[in-house]
Design an enzyme around this catalytic site. Structure first.
Site, short mmCIF file in Angstrom:
data_model
loop_
_atom_site.label_atom_id
_atom_site.label_comp_id
_atom_site.label_asym_id
_atom_site.label_seq_id
_atom_site.Cartn_x
_atom_site.Cartn_y
_atom_site.Cartn_z
N ASP A 11 -12.22 -2.02 -8.05
CA ASP A 11 -11.19 -2.28 -7.03
C ASP A 11 -11.91 -2.85 -5.82
OD1 ASP A 11 -9.03 -1.28 -8.50
OD2 ASP A 11 -9.48 0.77 -7.91
N ASP A 130 2.12 -0.57 -12.28
CA ASP A 130 1.84 0.66 -11.54
C ASP A 130 3.11 1.50 -11.58
OD1 ASP A 130 -0.67 -0.30 -10.88
OD2 ASP A 130 -0.03 -1.15 -8.97
#
Length: 251
Positions: A11, A130
């Site tokens: 990330d 998500d």
């Protein structure tokens, strides 16, 4: 039987690798190029690179960093963050990515999945979902998990598959960073429903969690970040463990 894949995730925020809990409380986890090379050398099957603030900041993924990472590794490499057009995909594939991941842009304009799959082939297109459970129902979230939608996760997964996505990266926001295990129930439900591979993400804390997501969760691949970044589970040891547990794994 197809072999299961172990995928570290980088990330990226402002050019650095970060990791948080439930998508917040980010802390620095190191240089992405160095980490990518370590994972490639250790036997990771693939790598995922997500520029987590690209969509929020309305800017494109850092193509220059993508090129540096691609040069440092010899495994397939997926890039996501702020990708919304065929031109964006072309730029990143030319920079060295093997696949791209879209999330918010696909929700905003589902037809873009069809366009990208037609232009580059389904094998290049990963749709990231998500998901968060709200009162017993799974809902899709966008913009790095910041924006809830009214899209049902299971229905959206089915639609992206029909539109030509080659793979789904399913992240449970409820499990993300908790190290309490993957969301096996929804992962199994979506994996059983679809004809394309599902990558499980969110919740890895020990080696058994990987075994569980491959068996109970029916996942094709398992993605994790902090346990790899902070050397809690070395990838070679994880693969040896899974092999002993009769999980078909790439050596």
């Amino acid at each position: 039987m197809l072999t299961k894949r172990i995928i570290p995730c980088l990330d990226i925020k402002d050019g650095r690798t970060v990791k948080g809990v439930n998508f917040v409380q980010l802390r620095d986890a190191g240089d992405p190029v160095e980490l990518a090379k370590i994972y490639s050398d250790e036997g990771a099957d693939e790598l995922v690179f997500l520029d987590i603030t690209a969509t929020v900041d309305k800017r494109k993924t850092l193509a220059e960093l993508v090129t540096k990472v691609a040069k440092a590794i010899n495994i397939p490499f997926t890039v996501g963050g702020g990708i919304s057009t065929v031109e964006d995909v072309k730029l990143l594939l030319n920079a060295g990515a093997d696949k791209i991941s879209i999330n918010s842009a696909a929700v905003h304009n589902p037809g873009v999945i069809n366009e990208m799959a037609l232009e580059f082939g389904s094998q290049c297109i990963v749709v990231a979902i998500d998901t968060r459970n709200v009162d017993g129902v799974d809902f899709v979230h966008t913009h790095g998990g910041r924006k809830p939608t009214i899209l049902n996760t299971q229905e959206w997964a089915k639609e992206v598959c029909e539109r030509g996505a080659g793979e789904i990266l399913l992240t449970s926001m409820d499990h993300d960073g908790t190290k309490g295990g993957f969301a096996n129930e929804i992962t199994a439900e979506i994996s059983s429903m679809l004809s394309i591979p599902v990558i499980a993400s969110g919740g890895a804390g020990n080696m058994e969690h990987f075994k569980d997501v491959f068996t109970f969760g029916k996942a094709d691949a398992a993605l994790a970040a902090s346990i790899f970044h902070f050397k809690e589970i070395p990838i070679p040891e994880l693969k040896q463990y899974l092999s002993r547990e009769d999980i078909s794994i790439r050596k």
